[in-house]
Design an enzyme around this catalytic site. Structure first.
Site, PDB file in Angstrom:
ATOM      1  N   SER A 163       0.836  -1.198   0.000  1.00 21.73           N
ATOM      2  CA  SER A 163       0.000   0.000   0.000  1.00 21.73           C
ATOM      3  C   SER A 163       0.875   1.255   0.000  1.00 21.73           C
ATOM      4  O   SER A 163       1.680   1.451  -0.917  1.00 21.73           O
ATOM      5  CB  SER A 163      -0.970  -0.038   1.171  1.00 21.73           C
ATOM      6  OG  SER A 163      -2.001   0.905   1.023  1.00 21.73           O
ATOM      7  N   ASP A 260      -9.768  -4.789  -4.981  1.00 26.18           N
ATOM      8  CA  ASP A 260      -9.102  -3.618  -4.419  1.00 26.18           C
ATOM      9  C   ASP A 260      -9.347  -2.390  -5.294  1.00 26.18           C
ATOM     10  O   ASP A 260      -9.181  -2.456  -6.525  1.00 26.18           O
ATOM     11  CB  ASP A 260      -7.603  -3.907  -4.311  1.00 26.18           C
ATOM     12  CG  ASP A 260      -6.815  -2.814  -3.618  1.00 26.18           C
ATOM     13  OD1 ASP A 260      -7.420  -1.843  -3.127  1.00 26.18           O
ATOM     14  OD2 ASP A 260      -5.574  -2.947  -3.567  1.00 26.18           O
ATOM     15  N   HIS A 292      -7.949  -5.229  -0.606  1.00 25.23           N
ATOM     16  CA  HIS A 292      -6.691  -4.563  -0.314  1.00 25.23           C
ATOM     17  C   HIS A 292      -5.978  -5.201   0.881  1.00 25.23           C
ATOM     18  O   HIS A 292      -6.573  -5.420   1.934  1.00 25.23           O
ATOM     19  CB  HIS A 292      -6.973  -3.079  -0.035  1.00 25.23           C
ATOM     20  CG  HIS A 292      -5.771  -2.227   0.035  1.00 25.23           C
ATOM     21  ND1 HIS A 292      -4.889  -2.075  -1.019  1.00 25.23           N
ATOM     22  CD2 HIS A 292      -5.282  -1.444   1.041  1.00 25.23           C
ATOM     23  CE1 HIS A 292      -3.933  -1.243  -0.672  1.00 25.23           C
ATOM     24  NE2 HIS A 292      -4.134  -0.859   0.582  1.00 25.23           N
TER      25      HIS A 292
END
Length: 320
Positions: A163, A260, A292
């Site tokens: 991320s 995601d 995610h």
């Protein structure tokens, strides 16, 4: 009239709330587990100070039986959390990195960079660069950390993260490409569900069913980086960075998840990098039916185990 102690100024879903009286409430990643020997994998960990004057440190991981092996690759890892939550000492990252170190047989330096909004970007980027320079200092024998001096093959250096940490890893590789790094070449880059974005929506980004939606991501980026030019900032949208062809590594692995919101940006990065004139090799893995950073929240799932195995294979492809 509602008290300012409960009136919310910024609400970032499960990540953070900021109240009008200035109070900041982080909603995840606040836990700290001690460094130890993991009873499942035998992986050792310990915490080190890198630049105590600014609060930069790291958790180091060493595979079992490292003393009986040749020198190993090193992964400089950057945790996710939207640049505003999480830390490398949490149970979430201890579980993930113990598993990865065990399977890949690598040394990991998991970086503790300072977080927004107390330390808005580019502080997180600069802290990460300080940590990288500290790791590399051991190549010339100047460093004092025995796990790096005794166990790391500095011809096999990798950057990685998930991320926001994937965003940091990418930008650190861009910096290596432009500034070089004391004679060290970065072999590979591992980006797990990287946080990239842009002004113009691509793929499914503007679908009304998305949660969070595009406006949320735009707002979050401006919150953590108040001086940004916007969502086409080259730090957030690699397609807008003229230095992309100079990415300072020879191979990139991108992992994306089907459900995601950032999925399409991962694919876009893959396509743009492949066509940019960069001389390396890029590959991508998509996990169906997952969202995610699923591998952090459900690390024993079949999908998470498969993803860690794929990443471990990426290291092994570069062994002599």
């Amino acid at each position: 009239m509602e008290s300012t102690t409960t009136e919310i100024l910024h609400d970032f879903l499960h990540l953070m709330r900021v109240y009008k009286d200035g109070r900041i409430e982080r909603l995840e990643g606040n836990d700290v587990v001690p460094a130890s020997v993991d009873p499942i994998t035998g992986v050792q960990s310990k915490d080190v100070e890198i630049a105590p004057e600014i609060g930069v440190g790291a958790r180091l991981y060493l595979p079992a039986n490292a003393d009986q092996q040749h020198k190993l690759p090193v992964l400089v890892y950057f945790h996710g959390g939207g640049f505003m939550v999480q830390n490398p000492f949490s149970q979430t990252y201890a579980t993930h990195l113990n598993a990865l170190v065990s399977q890949a047989n690598i040394v990991v330096v998991s970086v503790d960079y300072r977080l927004a909004p107390e330390h808005p970007l580019p502080v997180g980027y600069e802290d990460s660069w300080v940590a990288i320079k500290w790791v590399v200092s051991h190549f010339k024998g100047d460093g004092q950390e025995p796990w790096l001096k005794d166990h790391v093959d500095f011809q096999r250096v990798f950057f990685g993260g998930d991320s926001a940490g994937g965003n940091i890893a990418h930008n650190m590789a861009i910096r290596v490409g432009s500034e070089k790094l004391d004679g060290i070449n970065i072999l590979g880059l591992i980006l797990n569900h990287p946080f990239f974005w842009g002004e113009e929506p691509i793929g499914n980004e503007d679908a009304e069913t998305n949660y969070p939606d595009k406006a949320f991501v735009d707002r979050l980026w401006r919150f953590v980086n108040p001086l940004t030019v916007g969502s086409d900032d080259p730090m957030l949208n690699p397609a807008k960075n003229p230095d992309l062809p100079s990415l300072g590594c020879s191979k990139v692995l991108i992992c994306v998840a089907e459900e995601d919101l950032l999925r399409d940006r991962g694919w876009y990065y893959y396509e743009v990098l492949d066509k940019s004139g960069w001389k390396g090799k890029v590959e991508i893995m998509e996990t169906k039916g997952e969202n995610h950073v699923f591998h952090l929240y459900n690390p024993t799932s079949e999908s998470a185990v498969a993803m860690v195995k794929k990443v471990a294979t990426f290291f092994n492809q570069h062994k002599d």
